[in-house]
Design a protein around this motif. Structure first.
Motif, PDB file in Angstrom:
ATOM      1  N   LEU A 139      91.470  43.055  93.655  1.00 41.47           N
ATOM      2  CA  LEU A 139      92.504  43.866  93.189  1.00 41.47           C
ATOM      3  C   LEU A 139      93.433  44.204  94.739  1.00 41.47           C
ATOM      4  O   LEU A 139      92.927  43.871  95.649  1.00 41.47           O
ATOM      5  N   ASP A 140      94.590  44.311  94.107  1.00 44.11           N
ATOM      6  CA  ASP A 140      95.543  44.864  95.074  1.00 44.11           C
ATOM      7  C   ASP A 140      95.993  46.325  94.824  1.00 44.11           C
ATOM      8  O   ASP A 140      97.069  46.489  94.014  1.00 44.11           O
ATOM      9  N   LEU A 141      95.364  47.057  95.517  1.00 43.39           N
ATOM     10  CA  LEU A 141      95.758  48.345  95.483  1.00 43.39           C
ATOM     11  C   LEU A 141      96.867  49.201  96.127  1.00 43.39           C
ATOM     12  O   LEU A 141      96.608  48.938  97.255  1.00 43.39           O
ATOM     13  N   VAL A 142      97.549  49.838  95.339  1.00 46.53           N
ATOM     14  CA  VAL A 142      98.769  50.576  96.051  1.00 46.53           C
ATOM     15  C   VAL A 142      98.514  52.049  95.940  1.00 46.53           C
ATOM     16  O   VAL A 142      98.637  52.319  94.763  1.00 46.53           O
ATOM     17  N   ILE A 143      98.613  52.639  96.978  1.00 47.39           N
ATOM     18  CA  ILE A 143      98.311  53.879  97.029  1.00 47.39           C
ATOM     19  C   ILE A 143      99.671  54.683  96.791  1.00 47.39           C
ATOM     20  O   ILE A 143     100.546  54.852  97.430  1.00 47.39           O
ATOM     21  N   GLU A 144      99.670  55.642  95.864  1.00 53.14           N
ATOM     22  CA  GLU A 144     100.691  56.411  95.357  1.00 53.14           C
ATOM     23  C   GLU A 144     100.172  57.695  95.112  1.00 53.14           C
ATOM     24  O   GLU A 144      99.018  57.953  94.487  1.00 53.14           O
ATOM     25  N   ASP A 145     101.034  58.732  95.238  1.00 50.00           N
ATOM     26  CA  ASP A 145     100.386  60.085  94.619  1.00 50.00           C
ATOM     27  C   ASP A 145     100.499  60.157  93.252  1.00 50.00           C
ATOM     28  O   ASP A 145     101.046  59.344  92.615  1.00 50.00           O
ATOM     29  N   GLN A 146      99.566  60.969  92.598  1.00 43.01           N
ATOM     30  CA  GLN A 146      99.222  61.031  91.303  1.00 43.01           C
ATOM     31  C   GLN A 146     100.643  61.248  90.300  1.00 43.01           C
ATOM     32  O   GLN A 146     100.769  61.108  89.227  1.00 43.01           O
ATOM     33  N   ASP A 147     101.462  61.992  90.994  1.00 42.84           N
ATOM     34  CA  ASP A 147     102.574  62.596  90.363  1.00 42.84           C
ATOM     35  C   ASP A 147     103.864  61.541  90.344  1.00 42.84           C
ATOM     36  O   ASP A 147     104.680  61.628  89.636  1.00 42.84           O
ATOM     37  N   VAL A 148     103.580  60.356  91.134  1.00 39.68           N
ATOM     38  CA  VAL A 148     104.795  59.335  91.327  1.00 39.68           C
ATOM     39  C   VAL A 148     104.541  58.044  90.883  1.00 39.68           C
ATOM     40  O   VAL A 148     105.406  57.067  90.821  1.00 39.68           O
ATOM     41  N   GLY A 149     103.179  57.928  90.823  1.00 39.09           N
ATOM     42  CA  GLY A 149     102.564  56.482  90.720  1.00 39.09           C
ATOM     43  C   GLY A 149     103.187  55.687  89.581  1.00 39.09           C
ATOM     44  O   GLY A 149     103.448  54.327  89.671  1.00 39.09           O
ATOM     45  N   LEU A 150     103.654  56.342  88.518  1.00 42.18           N
ATOM     46  CA  LEU A 150     104.172  55.825  87.261  1.00 42.18           C
ATOM     47  C   LEU A 150     105.340  54.759  87.526  1.00 42.18           C
ATOM     48  O   LEU A 150     105.812  54.126  86.925  1.00 42.18           O
ATOM     49  N   ARG A 151     106.276  55.402  88.506  1.00 45.28           N
ATOM     50  CA  ARG A 151     107.322  54.630  88.761  1.00 45.28           C
ATOM     51  C   ARG A 151     107.068  53.203  89.319  1.00 45.28           C
ATOM     52  O   ARG A 151     108.087  52.299  88.957  1.00 45.28           O
ATOM     53  N   ARG A 152     105.925  52.915  89.733  1.00 40.40           N
ATOM     54  CA  ARG A 152     105.794  51.644  90.143  1.00 40.40           C
ATOM     55  C   ARG A 152     105.681  50.589  89.083  1.00 40.40           C
ATOM     56  O   ARG A 152     105.923  49.513  88.986  1.00 40.40           O
ATOM     57  N   LEU A 153     105.038  51.228  87.927  1.00 44.61           N
ATOM     58  CA  LEU A 153     104.811  50.571  86.691  1.00 44.61           C
ATOM     59  C   LEU A 153     106.159  50.383  86.067  1.00 44.61           C
ATOM     60  O   LEU A 153     106.437  49.212  85.546  1.00 44.61           O
ATOM     61  N   ARG A 154     106.836  51.405  85.993  1.00 49.73           N
ATOM     62  CA  ARG A 154     108.419  51.055  85.447  1.00 49.73           C
ATOM     63  C   ARG A 154     109.188  50.077  86.145  1.00 49.73           C
ATOM     64  O   ARG A 154     109.807  49.460  85.547  1.00 49.73           O
ATOM     65  N   ASP A 155     108.709  49.956  87.432  1.00 54.69           N
ATOM     66  CA  ASP A 155     109.764  48.987  88.289  1.00 54.69           C
ATOM     67  C   ASP A 155     109.137  47.511  88.103  1.00 54.69           C
ATOM     68  O   ASP A 155     109.667  46.622  88.597  1.00 54.69           O
TER      69      ASP A 155
END
Length: 289
Positions: free
Chosen positions: A120-136
């Motif tokens: 796993l390559d885990l990217v720590i993001e706040d639960q309110d903004v992590g979806l942006r990583r997937l969208r990008d």
């Protein structure tokens, strides 16, 4: 046809945040990585990276990153079906909130990763903004609060995490001697995870306070708890993370009976192969609430 060595260079530059570190990761010189990106952009007919003022993929680059993530997952399934191919461990890049990582994630997913030979390559993001990583296109899956799936992705509800406003008894006696007053909220230092963390603001609004307040910024779940236990502030924490401190009385709720419930949803690309489907099946069995 795309040259996947060029896509690999693009993905590595974005993940590493620069050409030099990407070169070290790929075993190439910085110049060689730069040449691969230029060759990809020539083939694409437009830039794949914005280099200034911050390094980030262009919209076209994001689509290429998403495609590359999906191809990696499908190739992993092919290696499983055809053992004569390279059977090296796969790597999956996931955005996850720090509190999940500090509490239930490892226990839920550890056996699956071990059995699948998955890294796993885990990217720590706040639960309110992590979806942006997937969208990008930066990650293949995301664990976050948002429940609206993006185009091409699926969304699975996993339950929720309940947060309480914890502090030490001495801190509460010092800063809230007359209870949850407006003046106390204005003066008492809080602890906030990061600039996107709105839990503290939501708690204060729940209590009827909408003004400014002093706070420590602490982008670490473990450090967050340590600051609270040291009497430096009060903050929103999941009970399961501080159960021992609560049990021995070192932390108590600032507002008994008040809590915030944060839903968690698992987002992943729709056509990313059986590996993510199997991981999703494991996560469906998690009971957070």
């Amino acid at each position: 046809m795309l040259d996947y060595k060029l896509l690999e260079a693009l993905a590595t530059v974005v993940e590493c945040g620069g050409f030099e570190r990407a070169g070290a990761e790929l075993g190439l010189s910085q110049s060689a990585v730069s040449q691969r990106i230029k060759a990809l952009e020539v083939r694409l007919g437009q830039p794949a990276l914005i280099r200034h003022p911050h390094l980030e993929p262009t919209p076209a680059g994001r689509r290429l990153l998403t495609h590359y993530q999906q191809v990696q997952l499908m190739e992993r399934e092919l290696r499983t079906a055809l053992p004569t191919l390279d059977a090296a461990s796969s790597r999956l890049r996931i955005a996850i909130n720090a509190d999940s990582l500090a509490t239930w994630w490892a226990e839920a997913i550890g056996a699956f990763c071990r059995d699948e030979g998955l890294l796993l390559d885990l990217v720590i993001e706040d639960q309110d903004v992590g979806l942006r990583r997937l969208r990008d296109g930066d990650v293949a899956a995301c664990l976050c609060a948002g429940d609206q799936p993006i185009a091409g992705a699926r969304c699975e509800p996993l339950g929720s995490m309940v947060y309480h406003p914890y502090a030490t008894p001495a801190y509460i006696a010092r800063h809230f001697p007359e209870g949850l007053t407006e003046d106390a909220f204005r003066r008492a230092p809080a602890i906030v995870y990061g600039p996107h963390d709105q839990l503290q603001h939501r708690f204060l609004a729940q209590c009827g306070y909408h003004g400014a307040f002093p706070y420590h910024l602490c982008p670490s779940s473990e450090g967050f708890v340590r600051l609270a236990a040291a009497g430096m502030g009060y903050g929103m924490m999941p009970r399961r993370q501080v159960a021992d401190l609560v049990a021995d009385g070192r932390l108590v709720s600032l507002a008994p009976g008040r809590a915030l419930t944060v839903p968690l949803h698992w987002h992943y690309w729709r056509h990313s192969g059986a590996l993510l489907e199997r991981m999703t099946s494991v996560l469906r069995r998690v009971r957070l609430t």
